[in-house]
Design an enzyme around this catalytic site. Structure first.
Site, short mmCIF file in Angstrom:
data_model
loop_
_atom_site.label_atom_id
_atom_site.label_comp_id
_atom_site.label_asym_id
_atom_site.label_seq_id
_atom_site.Cartn_x
_atom_site.Cartn_y
_atom_site.Cartn_z
N ASP A 76 -29.29 36.10 30.39
CA ASP A 76 -29.20 35.42 31.46
C ASP A 76 -29.31 34.18 32.01
O ASP A 76 -28.94 33.24 32.76
CB ASP A 76 -29.92 36.71 32.38
CG ASP A 76 -31.17 36.82 31.88
OD1 ASP A 76 -31.51 35.52 31.53
OD2 ASP A 76 -32.42 36.98 33.06
N HIS A 131 -32.93 4.92 41.26
CA HIS A 131 -31.47 4.30 41.92
C HIS A 131 -31.71 3.42 43.46
O HIS A 131 -31.31 2.53 43.01
CB HIS A 131 -30.89 5.51 42.29
CG HIS A 131 -29.32 4.88 43.28
ND1 HIS A 131 -28.09 4.37 42.85
CD2 HIS A 131 -28.86 5.23 44.64
CE1 HIS A 131 -27.43 4.21 43.57
NE2 HIS A 131 -28.34 4.81 44.42
N ASP A 177 -22.26 -3.50 43.67
CA ASP A 177 -21.97 -3.44 45.10
C ASP A 177 -23.32 -4.19 45.49
O ASP A 177 -23.85 -4.47 44.83
CB ASP A 177 -21.92 -1.65 45.34
CG ASP A 177 -22.96 -1.18 45.01
OD1 ASP A 177 -24.66 -1.57 44.37
OD2 ASP A 177 -23.35 -0.34 44.26
N LYS A 225 -17.72 -2.61 47.61
CA LYS A 225 -17.15 -1.61 47.60
C LYS A 225 -17.13 -0.31 48.40
O LYS A 225 -17.98 -0.28 49.24
CB LYS A 225 -17.80 -1.25 46.00
CG LYS A 225 -17.79 -0.04 45.76
CD LYS A 225 -18.91 0.81 44.69
CE LYS A 225 -19.94 2.13 44.85
NZ LYS A 225 -20.41 2.17 43.76
N ARG A 244 -15.89 3.69 49.25
CA ARG A 244 -16.20 4.77 48.74
C ARG A 244 -15.53 6.05 49.70
O ARG A 244 -15.58 6.12 50.43
CB ARG A 244 -17.69 5.78 48.63
CG ARG A 244 -17.44 5.83 47.11
CD ARG A 244 -18.68 6.22 46.70
NE ARG A 244 -19.07 5.74 45.52
CZ ARG A 244 -18.75 5.77 43.99
NH1 ARG A 244 -17.77 6.07 43.65
NH2 ARG A 244 -19.41 5.60 43.07
N ASP A 261 -21.04 6.74 36.41
CA ASP A 261 -21.12 8.06 36.65
C ASP A 261 -19.50 8.45 36.17
O ASP A 261 -18.94 8.30 35.18
CB ASP A 261 -21.31 8.84 38.34
CG ASP A 261 -21.05 9.66 37.69
OD1 ASP A 261 -20.56 10.87 36.92
OD2 ASP A 261 -21.78 10.27 38.98
N THR A 300 -15.93 2.22 39.94
CA THR A 300 -17.38 0.96 40.72
C THR A 300 -16.65 0.39 38.76
O THR A 300 -16.55 -0.42 40.23
CB THR A 300 -18.38 1.89 40.32
OG1 THR A 300 -18.57 2.39 41.22
CG2 THR A 300 -19.49 0.31 41.21
C1 R5P Z 1 -23.99 3.81 43.58
O1 R5P Z 1 -24.42 2.77 44.03
C2 R5P Z 1 -24.53 3.20 41.44
O2 R5P Z 1 -25.55 2.07 41.26
C3 R5P Z 1 -22.80 3.26 40.90
O3 R5P Z 1 -22.11 2.50 41.31
C4 R5P Z 1 -22.70 4.45 41.70
O4 R5P Z 1 -23.28 5.70 41.30
C5 R5P Z 1 -21.40 4.40 39.90
O5 R5P Z 1 -20.31 5.82 40.13
P1 R5P Z 1 -19.13 5.67 39.23
O6 R5P Z 1 -19.26 5.36 38.14
O7 R5P Z 1 -18.81 7.01 39.79
O8 R5P Z 1 -18.20 4.50 40.23
#
Ligand code: R5P
Length: 313
Positions: free
Chosen positions: A34, A127, A170, A193, A195, A223, A227
């Site tokens: 599971d 972060h 950013d 930047k 979002r 990620d 960005t």
């Molecule tokens: C945001 O504040 C982080 O420092 C990165 O810039 C962000 O997590 C990058 O995310 P992604 O690659 O999805 O734009």
């Protein structure tokens, strides 16, 4: 002192153990049908100083749960001190209430790690620096900067250093970018930047003159790659000569690799805080710089009750 690995990043733990010249403690980690996790530490750890390496990268919840269960196993096996070495601390971006009735998941995860029984945390490029305060146990937050600094010295000839411009993608990354730029007597530029939706970023403005400069974007996380790719496009549109990037944590969710491949970026350098699949390893534009030596040195200093901040002086 013993080094133990969860399943999230075995190559990094092996590299750290090599730096420390220590064998890894043998552990069985299994899944029941599971998908519940079962852990058995296969050697005596009574009275030991344990360094348990497990980034909470994707699948974040599985890796986090595994970390908690391993800490519990070590507590019950009478380890003297347990340091959770979490090179990439997932959930860190949920560090504040973003609206009514939303959680602060970074704080919850920090609580879970200390409640499970960890005595210390060793992590890297959180972060936001203030997340260190979410932990009610001593927490060392290392910086990838010296590793990137050395890489730039190795890869970019000194005669080109005058033309480098370090760019924060950013406003949140300005302090870290300025600190790296200082080492090269360089200026910084900032990308403004927005979002519009999760996983998409839009460049509104560029603060600073990027014309004719070799730009290096510096960030903590890549990620979706939105960005980074939109920032590099904007920099080139504003006259930058070239754009490359140094990013600590290669989260690289889909479609990041495709975006990087198609982008005008020369290169993206990430660290090995997160283990990467073959798709990333075979991408010609992505290169890894290892933080194993830095983590190994920090572990040695913690074990010997020496200053960790000395590593960055
Ligand atoms: C945001 O504040 C982080 O420092 C990165 O810039 C962000 O997590 C990058 O995310 P992604 O690659 O999805 O734009």
């Amino acid at each position: 002192m013993k080094v133990i690995s969860g399943t999230a990043n075995v190559p990094l733990t092996t590299a750290i153990a090599n730096v420390l010249d220590l064998p890894q403690t043998h552990v069985d980690i299994k899944r029941f049908r599971d998908q519940e996790i079962f852990v058995r530490i296969n050697e005596n750890v009574r009275g030991e100083d344990i360094f348990l390496v497990q980034p909470t990268s994707a699948p974040a919840n599985d890796h986090l749960m595994e970390l908690l269960i391993m800490i519990d196993a070590l507590v019950r096996a009478s380890a003297k001190r347990i340091t959770a070495v979490v090179p990439y601390f997932g959930y860190a971006r949920q560090d504040r209430k973003t609206g009514g009735r939303t959680p602060i998941s970074a704080k919850l995860v920090a609580n879970l790690i200390s409640e499970a029984g960890a005595h210390r945390v060793l992590t890297m490029d959180l972060h936001a620096g203030q997340i260190q305060g979410f932990f009610d146990i001593p927490t060392d937050n290392l910086f990838s900067q010296p590793v990137f600094e050395a890489d730039i010295h190795e890869k970019i000839p000194p005669k080109r250093h005058d033309n480098l411009l370090f760019v924060s993608p950013d406003t949140g990354g300005v302090v870290r970018t300025r600190s790296l730029a200082k080492q090269f007597n360089s200026d910084i530029a900032i990308v403004d930047k927005r979002r519009p939706v999760v996983g998409e970023s839009e460049v509104m403005n560029i603060i600073g003159d990027v014309k004719g400069r070799d730009c290096i974007l510096f960030d903590d996380i890549i990620d979706s790659g939105s960005t980074l790719c939109s920032a590099s496009e904007a920099l080139l549109n504003h006259g930058a000569t070239s754009v490359s990037a140094y990013i600590t944590h290669g989260v690289l969710s889909n479609p990041a690799v495709e975006r990087i491949t198609k982008s005008m970026l020369d290169e993206v350098v990430i660290t090995d805080t997160i283990a990467q699949p073959d798709k990333v390893k075979s991408c010609e534009k992505i290169r890894e710089a290892s933080v194993a030596t830095l983590l190994g040195k920090a572990i040695k200093r913690i074990a010997n009750d020496e200053s960790v901040s000395k590593l960055f002086e």
